[in-house]
Design a protein around this motif. Structure first.
Motif, PDB file in Angstrom:
ATOM      1  N   ASP A  87      -9.778  10.278  -2.576  1.00 20.53           N
ATOM      2  CA  ASP A  87      -8.646   9.369  -2.507  1.00 20.53           C
ATOM      3  C   ASP A  87      -7.386  10.288  -1.582  1.00 20.53           C
ATOM      4  O   ASP A  87      -6.939  11.423  -2.323  1.00 20.53           O
ATOM      5  CB  ASP A  87      -7.982   9.414  -3.964  1.00 20.53           C
ATOM      6  N   GLU A  88      -7.453  10.093  -0.580  1.00 18.00           N
ATOM      7  CA  GLU A  88      -6.531  10.883   0.460  1.00 18.00           C
ATOM      8  C   GLU A  88      -5.847   9.917   1.302  1.00 18.00           C
ATOM      9  O   GLU A  88      -5.909   8.777   1.383  1.00 18.00           O
ATOM     10  CB  GLU A  88      -7.496  11.746   1.390  1.00 18.00           C
ATOM     11  N   ALA A  89      -4.764  10.623   1.910  1.00 15.71           N
ATOM     12  CA  ALA A  89      -4.053   9.952   2.972  1.00 15.71           C
ATOM     13  C   ALA A  89      -3.730  10.877   4.048  1.00 15.71           C
ATOM     14  O   ALA A  89      -3.732  12.043   3.880  1.00 15.71           O
ATOM     15  CB  ALA A  89      -2.934   9.551   2.397  1.00 15.71           C
ATOM     16  N   ALA A  90      -3.338  10.208   5.190  1.00 18.61           N
ATOM     17  CA  ALA A  90      -3.029  11.053   6.444  1.00 18.61           C
ATOM     18  C   ALA A  90      -1.885  10.249   7.266  1.00 18.61           C
ATOM     19  O   ALA A  90      -1.786   9.031   7.057  1.00 18.61           O
ATOM     20  CB  ALA A  90      -4.316  11.449   7.367  1.00 18.61           C
ATOM     21  N   LEU A  91      -1.254  11.122   7.748  1.00 20.90           N
ATOM     22  CA  LEU A  91       0.229  10.602   8.610  1.00 20.90           C
ATOM     23  C   LEU A  91       0.054  11.352   9.933  1.00 20.90           C
ATOM     24  O   LEU A  91      -0.012  12.538   9.942  1.00 20.90           O
ATOM     25  CB  LEU A  91       1.459  10.944   7.820  1.00 20.90           C
ATOM     26  N   ALA A  92       0.254  10.398  11.069  1.00 18.43           N
ATOM     27  CA  ALA A  92       0.583  10.860  12.314  1.00 18.43           C
ATOM     28  C   ALA A  92       1.600  10.384  12.967  1.00 18.43           C
ATOM     29  O   ALA A  92       1.813   9.111  12.984  1.00 18.43           O
ATOM     30  CB  ALA A  92      -0.812  10.957  13.031  1.00 18.43           C
ATOM     31  N   ILE A  93       2.660  10.947  13.483  1.00 16.76           N
ATOM     32  CA  ILE A  93       3.903  10.281  14.179  1.00 16.76           C
ATOM     33  C   ILE A  93       4.136  10.801  15.662  1.00 16.76           C
ATOM     34  O   ILE A  93       3.832  11.948  16.015  1.00 16.76           O
ATOM     35  CB  ILE A  93       5.138  10.849  13.476  1.00 16.76           C
ATOM     36  N   ASP A  94       3.590   9.646  16.171  1.00 18.04           N
ATOM     37  CA  ASP A  94       3.534  10.111  17.871  1.00 18.04           C
ATOM     38  C   ASP A  94       5.018   9.966  18.096  1.00 18.04           C
ATOM     39  O   ASP A  94       5.734   9.132  18.363  1.00 18.04           O
ATOM     40  CB  ASP A  94       2.837   9.109  18.840  1.00 18.04           C
ATOM     41  N   CYS A 125      -3.883  14.725  -0.517  1.00 19.94           N
ATOM     42  CA  CYS A 125      -4.893  14.013  -1.500  1.00 19.94           C
ATOM     43  C   CYS A 125      -4.436  14.016  -3.127  1.00 19.94           C
ATOM     44  O   CYS A 125      -3.418  14.638  -3.248  1.00 19.94           O
ATOM     45  CB  CYS A 125      -6.372  14.723  -1.589  1.00 19.94           C
ATOM     46  N   LEU A 126      -4.991  13.076  -3.811  1.00 21.21           N
ATOM     47  CA  LEU A 126      -4.630  13.010  -5.205  1.00 21.21           C
ATOM     48  C   LEU A 126      -5.218  14.096  -5.688  1.00 21.21           C
ATOM     49  O   LEU A 126      -6.303  14.537  -5.625  1.00 21.21           O
ATOM     50  CB  LEU A 126      -5.189  11.506  -5.672  1.00 21.21           C
ATOM     51  N   ARG A 127      -4.385  14.719  -6.639  1.00 21.75           N
ATOM     52  CA  ARG A 127      -4.793  16.025  -7.297  1.00 21.75           C
ATOM     53  C   ARG A 127      -5.995  15.461  -8.061  1.00 21.75           C
ATOM     54  O   ARG A 127      -6.188  14.613  -8.954  1.00 21.75           O
ATOM     55  CB  ARG A 127      -3.707  16.491  -8.231  1.00 21.75           C
ATOM     56  N   HIS A 128      -7.025  16.372  -7.851  1.00 21.38           N
ATOM     57  CA  HIS A 128      -8.517  16.726  -8.683  1.00 21.38           C
ATOM     58  C   HIS A 128      -9.353  15.499  -7.993  1.00 21.38           C
ATOM     59  O   HIS A 128     -10.428  15.073  -8.529  1.00 21.38           O
ATOM     60  CB  HIS A 128      -8.464  16.326 -10.197  1.00 21.38           C
ATOM     61  N   PHE A 129      -8.611  14.576  -6.930  1.00 24.85           N
ATOM     62  CA  PHE A 129      -9.568  13.573  -6.354  1.00 24.85           C
ATOM     63  C   PHE A 129      -9.612  13.756  -4.831  1.00 24.85           C
ATOM     64  O   PHE A 129      -9.832  12.762  -3.955  1.00 24.85           O
ATOM     65  CB  PHE A 129      -9.146  12.071  -6.721  1.00 24.85           C
ATOM     66  N   ASP A 160       0.735  -1.323  -0.082  1.00 27.17           N
ATOM     67  CA  ASP A 160       0.107   0.028  -0.091  1.00 27.17           C
ATOM     68  C   ASP A 160       0.686   1.355  -0.041  1.00 27.17           C
ATOM     69  O   ASP A 160       0.273   2.505  -0.237  1.00 27.17           O
ATOM     70  CB  ASP A 160      -0.978   0.015   1.379  1.00 27.17           C
ATOM     71  N   SER A 161       2.203   1.132  -0.035  1.00 30.61           N
ATOM     72  CA  SER A 161       3.138   2.324   0.093  1.00 30.61           C
ATOM     73  C   SER A 161       2.946   3.256  -0.852  1.00 30.61           C
ATOM     74  O   SER A 161       2.750   4.610  -0.885  1.00 30.61           O
ATOM     75  CB  SER A 161       4.640   2.024   0.063  1.00 30.61           C
ATOM     76  N   PRO A 162       2.861   2.753  -2.555  1.00 34.34           N
ATOM     77  CA  PRO A 162       2.654   3.685  -3.381  1.00 34.34           C
ATOM     78  C   PRO A 162       1.257   4.453  -3.291  1.00 34.34           C
ATOM     79  O   PRO A 162       1.093   5.585  -3.580  1.00 34.34           O
ATOM     80  CB  PRO A 162       2.665   2.833  -4.710  1.00 34.34           C
ATOM     81  N   ALA A 163       0.354   3.811  -2.856  1.00 32.89           N
ATOM     82  CA  ALA A 163      -1.195   4.502  -2.670  1.00 32.89           C
ATOM     83  C   ALA A 163      -0.933   5.552  -1.815  1.00 32.89           C
ATOM     84  O   ALA A 163      -1.612   6.720  -1.993  1.00 32.89           O
ATOM     85  CB  ALA A 163      -2.162   3.321  -2.481  1.00 32.89           C
ATOM     86  N   PHE A 164      -0.130   5.441  -0.834  1.00 37.90           N
ATOM     87  CA  PHE A 164      -0.075   6.393   0.143  1.00 37.90           C
ATOM     88  C   PHE A 164       0.656   7.699  -0.320  1.00 37.90           C
ATOM     89  O   PHE A 164       0.228   8.673  -0.097  1.00 37.90           O
ATOM     90  CB  PHE A 164       0.599   5.637   1.461  1.00 37.90           C
ATOM     91  N   VAL A 198      -9.188   5.288  -0.462  1.00 37.46           N
ATOM     92  CA  VAL A 198      -9.258   5.002  -1.663  1.00 37.46           C
ATOM     93  C   VAL A 198     -10.952   4.929  -2.337  1.00 37.46           C
ATOM     94  O   VAL A 198     -11.547   3.887  -1.647  1.00 37.46           O
ATOM     95  CB  VAL A 198      -8.513   3.537  -2.405  1.00 37.46           C
ATOM     96  N   ASN A 199     -11.008   5.741  -3.014  1.00 34.75           N
ATOM     97  CA  ASN A 199     -12.609   6.023  -3.198  1.00 34.75           C
ATOM     98  C   ASN A 199     -13.540   6.112  -2.274  1.00 34.75           C
ATOM     99  O   ASN A 199     -14.664   5.512  -2.139  1.00 34.75           O
ATOM    100  CB  ASN A 199     -12.890   4.783  -4.138  1.00 34.75           C
TER     101      ASN A 199
END
Length: 173
Positions: free
Chosen positions: A124-131, A116-120, A90-94, A143-144
């Motif tokens: 089609d988004e992703a989020a990252l949180a680092i504790d 997010c993916l441009r125009h989507f 799933d790394s490329p999708a992220f 994804v969708n």
């Protein structure tokens, strides 16, 4: 003659008994061996370890207020390899969903960003949180509109910002 058989059997039994005895120990220990511990090493004690911020994350504080694409944060170690290990296929999708992002946020030892993916955006988004205090990476990928959450060490104490991000997708409410 039977007396000799009985006497021979008695000698065999005596030899077995004497042969099975453990060697005598002098002064409580054998020569060349390690003495047994004086205390029980398996005793439970109160954990006095205080969590501290991992030194490698300190450098990531500089990304606060910057855009991921401009500062290359996702390509910096240890983040890059840990994302790859956590997400595997799933790394490329992220990473492709970090095409459009707001500035990186840093609050209460949590480094956070979403994209997010441009125009989507919105699907089609992703989020990252680092504790950074607990040294755990949390990731969400939509994804969708279908969201999957990931965390290192199977930790389920997702940061509030990541959970808020997840709730905006109708399929997960």
């Amino acid at each position: 003659m039977t007396m000799n058989k009985h006497l021979a059997a008695l000698y065999v039994v005596a030899a077995c008994i004497l042969g099975c005895k453990e060697p005598a120990v002098t002064n409580g220990e054998e020569k060349g061996s390690t003495p047994p511990p004086t205390t029980d090493t398996m005793m439970a004690i109160a954990d006095t370890v205080e969590p501290t911020q991992v030194a490698s994350w300190r450098a990531f504080e500089q990304f606060e207020g910057k855009y991921v694409a401009e500062c290359g944060m996702l390509d910096k170690e240890p983040l890059k390899s840990r994302i790859r290990e956590l997400l595997d296929t799933d790394s490329p999708a992220f990473t492709e969903r970090f095409d459009v992002t707001p500035p990186v946020e840093f609050e209460n030892d949590i480094l956070y960003n979403q994209g997010c993916l441009r125009h989507f955006c919105g699907g089609d988004e992703a989020a990252l949180a680092i504790d950074m205090r607990r040294d755990i990476i949390y990731i969400g990928i939509a994804v969708n509109g279908a969201v999957k959450l990931f965390s290192e060490r199977n930790d389920s104490a997702f940061p509030e910002k990541l959970l808020r991000w997840k709730r905006k997708f109708p399929s997960m409410n």
